[in-house]
Enzyme design. Structure first.
Site, PDB file in Angstrom:
ATOM      1  N   LYS A 136       0.862  -1.181   0.000  1.00 25.26           N
ATOM      2  CA  LYS A 136       0.000   0.000   0.000  1.00 25.26           C
ATOM      3  C   LYS A 136       0.894   1.225   0.000  1.00 25.26           C
ATOM      4  O   LYS A 136       2.027   1.163   0.482  1.00 25.26           O
ATOM      5  CB  LYS A 136      -0.872   0.029   1.259  1.00 25.26           C
ATOM      6  N   ASP A 176      -7.093   4.156  -4.540  1.00 30.62           N
ATOM      7  CA  ASP A 176      -7.735   3.998  -3.225  1.00 30.62           C
ATOM      8  C   ASP A 176      -8.355   5.373  -2.931  1.00 30.62           C
ATOM      9  O   ASP A 176      -8.595   6.148  -3.875  1.00 30.62           O
ATOM     10  CB  ASP A 176      -6.709   3.575  -2.161  1.00 30.62           C
TER      11      ASP A 176
HETATM   12  P1  NDP Z   1     -12.979   7.513  -2.809  1.00 33.49           P
HETATM   13  O1  NDP Z   1     -11.907   8.522  -2.622  1.00 33.49           O
HETATM   14  O2  NDP Z   1     -13.567   7.289  -4.144  1.00 33.49           O
HETATM   15  O3  NDP Z   1     -14.182   7.822  -1.810  1.00 33.49           O
HETATM   16  C1  NDP Z   1     -13.968   7.909  -0.445  1.00 33.49           C
HETATM   17  C2  NDP Z   1     -15.294   8.226   0.223  1.00 33.49           C
HETATM   18  O4  NDP Z   1     -15.164   8.078   1.635  1.00 33.49           O
HETATM   19  C3  NDP Z   1     -15.735   9.670  -0.010  1.00 33.49           C
HETATM   20  O5  NDP Z   1     -17.127   9.719   0.044  1.00 33.49           O
HETATM   21  C4  NDP Z   1     -15.102  10.384   1.175  1.00 33.49           C
HETATM   22  O6  NDP Z   1     -15.729  11.601   1.511  1.00 33.49           O
HETATM   23  C5  NDP Z   1     -15.324   9.352   2.260  1.00 33.49           C
HETATM   24  N1  NDP Z   1     -14.296   9.498   3.299  1.00 33.49           N
HETATM   25  C6  NDP Z   1     -12.962   9.409   3.139  1.00 33.49           C
HETATM   26  N2  NDP Z   1     -12.342   9.627   4.291  1.00 33.49           N
HETATM   27  C7  NDP Z   1     -13.313   9.875   5.190  1.00 33.49           C
HETATM   28  C8  NDP Z   1     -13.303  10.171   6.564  1.00 33.49           C
HETATM   29  N3  NDP Z   1     -12.161  10.274   7.254  1.00 33.49           N
HETATM   30  N4  NDP Z   1     -14.498  10.334   7.187  1.00 33.49           N
HETATM   31  C9  NDP Z   1     -15.668  10.248   6.488  1.00 33.49           C
HETATM   32  N5  NDP Z   1     -15.735   9.963   5.174  1.00 33.49           N
HETATM   33  C10 NDP Z   1     -14.575   9.783   4.546  1.00 33.49           C
HETATM   34  O7  NDP Z   1     -12.372   6.153  -2.211  1.00 33.49           O
HETATM   35  P2  NDP Z   1     -12.864   4.657  -2.448  1.00 33.49           P
HETATM   36  O8  NDP Z   1     -14.331   4.591  -2.622  1.00 33.49           O
HETATM   37  O9  NDP Z   1     -11.984   4.049  -3.449  1.00 33.49           O
HETATM   38  O10 NDP Z   1     -12.464   3.995  -1.045  1.00 33.49           O
HETATM   39  C11 NDP Z   1     -13.390   3.864   0.037  1.00 33.49           C
HETATM   40  C12 NDP Z   1     -12.923   2.753   0.953  1.00 33.49           C
HETATM   41  O11 NDP Z   1     -12.866   1.522   0.210  1.00 33.49           O
HETATM   42  C13 NDP Z   1     -11.525   2.923   1.547  1.00 33.49           C
HETATM   43  O12 NDP Z   1     -11.508   2.339   2.835  1.00 33.49           O
HETATM   44  C14 NDP Z   1     -10.654   2.104   0.617  1.00 33.49           C
HETATM   45  O13 NDP Z   1      -9.462   1.687   1.244  1.00 33.49           O
HETATM   46  C15 NDP Z   1     -11.571   0.931   0.342  1.00 33.49           C
HETATM   47  N6  NDP Z   1     -11.297   0.133  -0.846  1.00 33.49           N
HETATM   48  C16 NDP Z   1     -11.201   0.703  -2.078  1.00 33.49           C
HETATM   49  C17 NDP Z   1     -10.975  -0.086  -3.183  1.00 33.49           C
HETATM   50  C18 NDP Z   1     -10.961   0.462  -4.558  1.00 33.49           C
HETATM   51  O14 NDP Z   1     -10.862  -0.329  -5.500  1.00 33.49           O
HETATM   52  N7  NDP Z   1     -11.079   1.759  -4.771  1.00 33.49           N
HETATM   53  C19 NDP Z   1     -10.770  -1.536  -3.058  1.00 33.49           C
HETATM   54  C20 NDP Z   1     -10.969  -2.046  -1.733  1.00 33.49           C
HETATM   55  C21 NDP Z   1     -11.200  -1.221  -0.682  1.00 33.49           C
HETATM   56  P3  NDP Z   1     -15.128  13.006   0.992  1.00 33.49           P
HETATM   57  O15 NDP Z   1     -15.544  13.105  -0.442  1.00 33.49           O
HETATM   58  O16 NDP Z   1     -15.754  14.019   1.887  1.00 33.49           O
HETATM   59  O17 NDP Z   1     -13.638  12.926   1.168  1.00 33.49           O
HETATM   60  O1  2IT Z   2      -7.766  -1.803  -0.842  1.00 31.46           O
HETATM   61  C1  2IT Z   2      -7.714  -2.277  -1.993  1.00 31.46           C
HETATM   62  O2  2IT Z   2      -7.835  -3.488  -2.198  1.00 31.46           O
HETATM   63  C2  2IT Z   2      -7.550  -1.354  -3.113  1.00 31.46           C
HETATM   64  N1  2IT Z   2      -7.523  -0.146  -2.904  1.00 31.46           N
HETATM   65  C3  2IT Z   2      -7.392  -1.881  -4.513  1.00 31.46           C
HETATM   66  C4  2IT Z   2      -5.986  -2.341  -4.754  1.00 31.46           C
HETATM   67  C5  2IT Z   2      -5.680  -2.738  -6.181  1.00 31.46           C
HETATM   68  O3  2IT Z   2      -4.497  -3.050  -6.400  1.00 31.46           O
HETATM   69  O4  2IT Z   2      -6.557  -2.754  -7.036  1.00 31.46           O
END
Ligand code: NDP
Ligand code: 2IT
Length: 455
Positions: A136, A176
């Site tokens: 990461k 992420d």
């Molecule tokens: P994005 O940046 O697309 O969206 C993040 C969302 O979470 C936004 O709505 C953001 O709000 C909110 N957020 C972030 N930090 C906070 C906080 N401290 N308190 C409240 N709300 C918060 O990220 P993703 O959707 O990609 O990621 C969301 C989660 O999913 C994370 O935990 C990530 O690690 C996990 N994840 C992502 C993957 C991926 O493929 N993208 C894969 C597996 C897991 P705001 O707009 O106000 O910042």
């Molecule tokens: O937390 C996760 O699994 C991710 N943000 C996606 C990682 C990836 O390599 O697609």
């Protein structure tokens, strides 16, 4: 796998000693302690009768990253001010494949958060059955309010150091929080320029330059596929269920989309400002509006109520709204003990984690004690990295699969992860998915490490 009283006491004592040492060696890293504790409390009892793993000190080795790369990221903002951020890549473990995992750009990013995420990624990637190690990275860069030009210059500066540490057979980053299609494109463009080669070293790329169909949707879709498998063990389905989703970014958007497609009613979404509650349900049209708002206009969910009605609750999380199913898809520790109790008392039957470590250990204990269907992040959100793995395969073969083909492989992988969780987590009539995911992810990595000898 039930332990005798004496064995359990020995395991408890060992766990306490192990965690004391880990906390001493990694002082000031609470999220990393939490992620390790959640795994170790299943792995330590499992190791009681496995002398080979114990002799090899597998758990000590698996909780120490292979390396942590820290670097300065220097760039200029639109007013020509020089700005400095800290970039990091935690290459945690490459026993079963090249390092693989996302990059997070958020003001809260620090070494504790990146180590917890890298550690989780090792187990998650193992569960997918694809040959991927865990990593990461990211930076304490806040993309909110930055212009496209500023984000581009930051991404180029970030990659100007990271490029020398990654490669298609070494380490393959992805997105992420704060790293979506725009950032991945800037990062990949700079990588390609510096290396003078076109390889799939980053995943989540645009479709025009090596991206995979369904990667954008994969984490959210996978999280709902996993929920559907869990419900299936109780002869139930998503259709007709009231669902809470937190977050409104990539994972939340496609979790909501798949829930709607399968007949669920999505009542909430949120961002760091608060949550929206639409008692009529967020349908496809309203969701498309939110996707445009968050992805293109970079707006706030609070704007929803002016357009579509419903309620906005500033500074609050959605867990107090009565529901059947809950999908935390925003960030770590967004669902605490009190929230877990509220969900249970409101009749919630299932929690499937789209975000990484969104539930605290105390909340997880409440879910397990109440025999809720609880899908932990490393299982439930593995669909994203799984399709990243499929993107790497397509890049290596220099071809692209259809949407149907990738979606089918994603579904098969999520079903397979569910089966692995059942195999390792069955406890009488109850399936402890937390233990199932921890042990199912652990065994493959541990066996590879044993085979390599002492390294
Ligand atoms: P994005 O940046 O697309 O969206 C993040 C969302 O979470 C936004 O709505 C953001 O709000 C909110 N957020 C972030 N930090 C906070 C906080 N401290 N308190 C409240 N709300 C918060 O990220 P993703 O959707 O990609 O990621 C969301 C989660 O999913 C994370 O935990 C990530 O690690 C996990 N994840 C992502 C993957 C991926 O493929 N993208 C894969 C597996 C897991 P705001 O707009 O106000 O910042
Ligand atoms: O937390 C996760 O699994 C991710 N943000 C996606 C990682 C990836 O390599 O697609």
């Amino acid at each position: 796998m039930a332990l005798s009283k004496a064995q359990q006491a020995k395991a408890d004592a060992y766990l306490e000693k192990f965690m004391t040492g880990l906390k001493r060696r990694n002082a000031g890293q609470p999220e990393f302690h939490q992620a390790v504790h959640e795994v170790a409390r299943d792995v330590v009892p499992f190791l009681q009768d496995k002398q080979a793993y114990k002799d090899a000190h597998i758990l000590d080795r698996m909780t120490e990253p292979d390396r942590v790369i820290v670097f300065r990221v220097c760039w200029t903002d639109d007013d020509n001010n020089v700005r400095v951020n800290r970039g990091t890549r935690v290459q945690f473990n490459n026993s079963i494949g090249p390092y693989k995992g996302g990059l997070r750009f958020h003001k809260s990013v620090n070494i504790s958060i990146l180590k917890f995420l890298g550690f989780e990624q090792v187990f998650k990637n193992s569960l997918t059955t694809l040959p991927m190690g865990g990593a990461k990275g990211g930076a304490n860069f806040n993309p909110h309010g930055k212009s496209d030009g500023e984000v581009m210059r930051f991404c180029q500066a970030f990659m100007s150091e990271l490029f020398r540490h990654i490669g298609p057979n070494t380490d393959i980053p992805a997105g992420d929080i704060g790293v979506g299609a725009r950032e991945v494109s800037y990062l990949f463009g700079q990588y390609k320029r510096l290396e003078n080669e076109f390889t799939g070293t980053i995943t989540g790329k645009g479709l025009a330059f090596g991206g995979s169909l369904i990667r954008t949707e994969a984490t959210g879709y996978g999280c709902v596929y996993f929920a559907r498998e869990m419900l299936g063990t109780r002869g139930d389905e998503i259709k007709g269920k009231n669902c809470l989703v937190s977050g409104s970014g990539n994972v939340a958007q496609y979790t909501a989309e798949k829930l709607i497609q399968l007949g669920g009613k999505v009542l909430t979404l949120s961002d760091s400002g608060g949550f929206i509650y639409d008692p009529k349900g967020i349908d496809e049209e309203k969701l498309a509006w939110i996707v445009d708002l968050k992805t293109n206009k970079r707006g706030r969910v609070s704007e929803y109520v002016d357009k579509w009605g419903g309620e906005y609750h500033e500074g609050k999380r959605p867990w107090g709204v009565p529901c059947d199913l809950a999908f935390p898809c925003a960030t770590q520790n967004e669902l605490e003990e009190g929230d877990a109790k509220t969900l249970i008392s409101n009749g919630c039957q299932l929690v499937s984690e789209g975000a990484n470590m969104p539930s605290t250990i105390e909340a997880i204990n409440i879910f397990i004690d109440n025999k809720l269907l609880f899908g932990p992040a490393k299982a439930a959100n593995a669909g994203g990295v799984a399709v990243s793995g499929l993107e790497q395969t397509q890049n290596a073969m220099r071809l692209s699969w259809t949407r149907e083909e990738v979606d089918k492989q994603l579904l098969d992988i999520m079903k397979n992860i569910h089966r692995t969780c059942v195999t390792y987590g069955k406890d009488g009539d109850f399936i402890n998915y937390v233990r199932g995911a921890n042990l199912g992810g652990f065994v493959k990595v541990a066996d590879a490490m044993l085979a390599y000898g002492v390294l």
